[in-house]
Design an enzyme around this catalytic site. Structure first.
Site, short mmCIF file in Angstrom:
data_model
loop_
_atom_site.label_atom_id
_atom_site.label_comp_id
_atom_site.label_asym_id
_atom_site.label_seq_id
_atom_site.Cartn_x
_atom_site.Cartn_y
_atom_site.Cartn_z
N LYS A 168 -9.36 -7.07 -1.10
CA LYS A 168 -8.80 -7.87 -2.19
C LYS A 168 -8.13 -9.14 -1.65
CE LYS A 168 -7.67 -3.51 -4.44
NZ LYS A 168 -6.55 -2.54 -4.57
N LYS A 197 0.88 -1.17 0.00
CA LYS A 197 0.00 0.00 0.00
C LYS A 197 0.91 1.22 0.00
CE LYS A 197 -1.85 -1.70 3.81
NZ LYS A 197 -3.30 -1.52 3.77
C1 LIG Z 1 -6.18 -1.56 -3.80
C2 LIG Z 1 -5.02 -0.72 -4.09
C3 LIG Z 1 -4.65 0.28 -3.20
C4 LIG Z 1 -5.34 0.52 -1.89
O1 LIG Z 1 -4.72 -0.28 -0.91
P1 LIG Z 1 -4.95 -0.03 0.66
O2 LIG Z 1 -4.27 -1.19 1.27
O3 LIG Z 1 -6.42 -0.04 0.87
O4 LIG Z 1 -4.32 1.26 0.98
C5 LIG Z 1 -3.55 1.05 -3.51
N1 LIG Z 1 -2.86 0.87 -4.65
C6 LIG Z 1 -3.18 -0.10 -5.52
C7 LIG Z 1 -2.36 -0.26 -6.75
C8 LIG Z 1 -4.28 -0.92 -5.28
O5 LIG Z 1 -4.60 -1.87 -6.17
#
Ligand SMILES: *Cc1c(COP(=O)(O)O)cnc(C)c1O
Length: 812
Positions: free
Chosen positions: A664, A552
């Site tokens: 996810k 993240k």
């Molecule tokens: C889903 C996603 C995020 C968000 O991730 P978090 O863990 O909720 O901060 C950020 N960047 C990408 C590329 C993602 O696919």
């Protein structure tokens, strides 16, 4: 019917026709023959061939919406993190097998050309990815919708690691052209900046900008599941009206002749220009107004063309503001309604409020947008007047409400009067919308209690919750074909049309042979990821180790540092007690740090320094490996998530609005270790307490501790494991080339620990040892993993969009 049945050869085998169509495109559109074609040529030819079908569905979708006089949804977002589109389109049109076979007959590997499609890096993180998932769900639910944003030529930077330090490089995603997009020269708008406002004696207001650019629409089709509907993502490109000043050019001033074009192009060059300088701040505000103005003009133009009467706008258009970046659109619509359509202020305000909805994404005070008033006024003098007029009306309404005192009035005001005067974009968005939503239940409750406490008292019905979601097409079907195939065998295809049907999987949690096959899919995904990491980083991973993943944006509140400190503590424990039955662990990190965020960049360096030392230590061998995978983006997420066993969602409670990464992972059968923050709480409610590892302070406890003058020192000195890890890092064990490199970072934990790393450390470490124990019990782990998948359907963005559609937009 499954994909392979659909593609089975019949008397009318489509393959030769498709193969020859691709070759035809290659020759006539790309100008190469099959012998000379390079992989990029095949990619372009495949996309252009597929595009023909998409265009037909696209036009049908537009015509049908027009014929029905349908209300349209407009999603305004400064970011659309859409990633690659080929696999998405192929999979949603269910042409995967057919196209793979056609290409194979030409000696081309579909997977290989999919892999060279550049990631459209038009976003930073979760907020931008949410916008992309929403576009896909809107099309899948057959709702007429447009996304509006900016076509950044370089987008988000590409991250390289130089000796463990982040280096930012321009992302050249348009280098080979972009076969997905269509420039619409006929859809171009004038966007002005600066200048002055005059009023005639009759009250007619006239704004004469001193500078203007042309916004030109560039459209990308957004294909819904089963190709039911194709919507439009309309991104704006900036152009100078007068691309070259010939008089200057002829006078020998070549640079001056092209300066206007340069200035215009700068607007749509990069996402989030470094705003630590005043020039960067101004560019950001210009970008926000540029795309908001073009979008609102386009929406108003379309409405008048189809429906004739501007007064019916709220019946035919719902505009959603993705955070405050497009909040100036509220003032822009007011300007068009009053200055051009000659509505009264009151009538214009009613229409505006009925049309807009606003989604809040953060409670962090430093992330709440506000603009220095002098800058706002200089760039947007007419909008400044409108903001004052809205504010006067707002404060008049507020002063009539019991219990709203001077302090509350100051908090409600669109102008922050404490210190340098600033325009508060969140207050503007709130005041200008009929709906204001948070993105997870906890976040929405905290909005009511903190940032918007006084606005909430004034308009108690306005705040509502819409817990985020993710599209299961990209985040299950496309990224994890192995698991998808297994699910189809177990419960049939229904879940592909309705993710809530995944609950049918629940009984299989107790079926040991199913669990075995489920574990085999996970292991095979881990092998694939290991190969990628071996090839790209030269690091060998053990696919039987637990894959523990934290990917993240790098931010202090997300607490990558907690994960790293725990890795150091574990390293120490393994070295001190080699005789114990350790569960082999791979800790994977990935993420970008904002270019001006020094602490976050130092955390990246620390992760790399720790990895270097641990991975080279024969005393731990395969028991612990640490890797920081460079250049986190959508495509990398699609590779890593299906291979994760453990999902790290360990933000300081109360600070992560929702998170979508958490969703996810769980959908792909990872177990979550997390705090009671954002959507983690709702994930826990859905998967059950026994199938998630929750630890640490609650949001209320964090607030109490901060209020009581907590300092990390109190805790660190009482925790041997933590003290040892922190002191090792501080004293240069991991940075012998620069022993003081992390001294300041570690001192911060002792002296402040705003993010409660020390306060949560022992609970986190204990939860990790529970993880180890459970991972060793294959049946227990497998049961929990299956139960996670079975219960994550609710987190589909189809559910989220259904709620927006019914409760905010009135389109379902
Ligand atoms: C889903 C996603 C995020 C968000 O991730 P978090 O863990 O909720 O901060 C950020 N960047 C990408 C590329 C993602 O696919």
């Amino acid at each position: 019917m499954t994909d392979s049945q659909a593609a089975a050869p019949t008397a009318l085998d489509p393959r030769p026709a498709l193969a020859s169509a691709i070759v035809d495109t290659l020759v006539h559109r790309i100008g190469k023959d099959a012998q000379a074609a390079r992989p990029h040529d095949w990619l372009a030819a495949t996309i252009l061939t597929l595009r023909n079908e998409i265009i037909e569905r696209w036009m049908e979708s537009t015509k049908a919406a027009h014929a029905a006089g349908a209300k349209r949804v407009y999603y305004l977002s400064l970011e659309f993190l859409i990633g690659r589109l080929l696999r998405d389109a192929l999979s949603n049109l269910r042409h995967n097998d057919e196209v793979a076979a056609a290409l194979a007959s030409l000696g081309v590997d579909l997977a290989a050309i999919e892999e060279i499609e550049p990631d459209a890096a038009l976003g930073n993180g979760g907020l931008g990815r949410l916008a992309a998932c929403f576009m896909e769900s809107l099309a899948s639910l057959d709702l007429p919708a447009y996304g509006y944003g900016i076509r950044y030529v370089n987008g988000m930077f590409r991250q390289r690691l130089d000796d463990g330090w982040q280096v930012e490089l321009p992302e050249n995603w348009l280098a080979h052209g972009n076969p997905w997009e269509f420039e619409r020269r006929e859809s171009a708008y004038f966007v002005g900046f600066g200048g002055e406002v005059t009023a005639t004696t009759s009250g007619q207001v006239h704004w004469s900008p001193i500078e203007a650019v042309e916004a030109v629409a560039v459209d990308t089709p957004m294909v819904g599941w089963r190709g039911k509907r194709v919507n439009t993502l309309r991104l704006w490109n900036a152009r100078a009206f007068d691309p070259i000043k010939l008089d200057r050019f002829n006078a020998g001033d070549f640079e001056g002749a092209l300066a206007g074009q340069m200035r215009a192009e700068t607007l749509t060059r990069v996402l989030y220009p470094n705003d630590s300088t005043p020039a960067g701040q101004e560019l950001r505000l210009r970008q926000e107004y540029f795309f908001s103005s073009a979008s609102i003009q386009d929406i108003v133009r379309r409405h008048l063309q189809y429906f004739g009467d501007i007064r019916t706008l709220p019946e035919k258009a719902a505009i959603q503001l993705n955070d405050t970046h497009p909040a100036v659109a509220v003032a822009e619509l007011m300007r068009l309604l009053t200055d051009f359509h000659e509505l009264s202020f009151d009538e214009a305000w009613e229409i505006t409020r009925a049309t807009f909805g606003y989604t809040n994404h953060t409670l962090l005070p430093e992330a709440l947008e506000s603009w220095p008033l002098p800058l706002f006024e200089r760039l947007l003098p007419r909008h400044m007047q409108i903001v004052y007029a809205i504010n006067a009306r707002l404060l008049r309404e507020a002063s009539k409400v019991d219990g709203i005192d001077g302090n509350a009035i100051a908090a409600i005001s669109l102008i922050d009067e404490g210190g340098e005067r600033r325009v508060r974009m969140a207050n503007l968005a709130f005041a200008g919308s009929h709906s204001v939503n948070g993105v997870a239940a906890l976040h929405t409750e905290l909005m009511k209690k903190t940032v918007f406490a006084d606005l909430h008292r004034l308009y108690p019905d306005r705040i509502n919750n819409k817990t985020n979601g993710i599209t299961p097409r990209r985040w299950l079907q496309q990224c994890n074909p192995g698991l998808t195939g297994l699910l189809v065998e177990a419960i049939g295809e229904d879940f592909k049309d309705d993710a809530a049907r995944l609950t049918a999987l629940a009984p299989f949690a107790n079926d040991s042979s199913f669990r075995e096959r489920f574990a085999m899919v996970k292991r095979s995904n881990k092998v694939t990821l290991s190969t990628y990491i071996k090839d790209s980083m030269g690091l060998t991973l053990d696919p039987d180790a637990i894959f523990d993943v934290q990917i993240k944006r790098i931010h202090e509140y997300k607490r990558q540092l907690l994960g790293i400190v725990e890795a150091v503590a574990l390293y120490d424990q393994i070295r001190s007690h080699p005789e114990r039955n350790w569960t082999p662990r791979v800790k994977l990190f990935a993420g970008k740090a904002a270019s001006s965020y020094h602490t976050a960049k130092l955390v990246i360096k620390l992760a790399n320094d720790v990895a270097k030392r641990i991975n080279a230590d024969p005393a731990v061998g395969d028991l612990l490996k640490v890797a920081f995978v460079p250049n986190y983006n959508v495509s990398l997420a699609e590779k890593i998530i299906p291979a994760a066993d453990l999902s790290e969602q360990i933000s300081t409670a109360g600070m992560e609005a929702s998170g979508t990464g958490n969703m996810k992972f769980a959908l792909n059968g990872a177990l979550t270790i997390g705090t009671l923050d954002g959507a983690n709480i709702e994930i826990k409610d859905h998967v059950g307490d026994d199938n998630i590892f929750i630890f640490g302070l609650t949001a209320d406890e964090v607030a109490e501790k901060r209020a009581s003058g907590y300092r990390g020192r109190q805790v660190i000195e009482g925790s041997r494991e933590l003290a040892q890890a922190v002191n090792a890092i501080a004293s240069g064990v991991f940075s012998p080339d620069d022993p003081d490199r992390y001294k300041g970072l570690m001192d911060g934990l002792y002296e402040h620990d705003w993010f409660m790393l020390a306060a949560d450390f022992d609970a986190y470490a204990a939860a990790q040892r529970e993880v180890d124990a459970k991972f060793g019990d294959t049946a227990a782990w497998g049961r929990s993993a299956v139960i996670n998948v079975a219960n994550m359907g609710w987190f589909s963005s189809d559910r989220t969009i259904g709620e927006y559609a019914k409760q905010i937009w009135g389109v379902m």
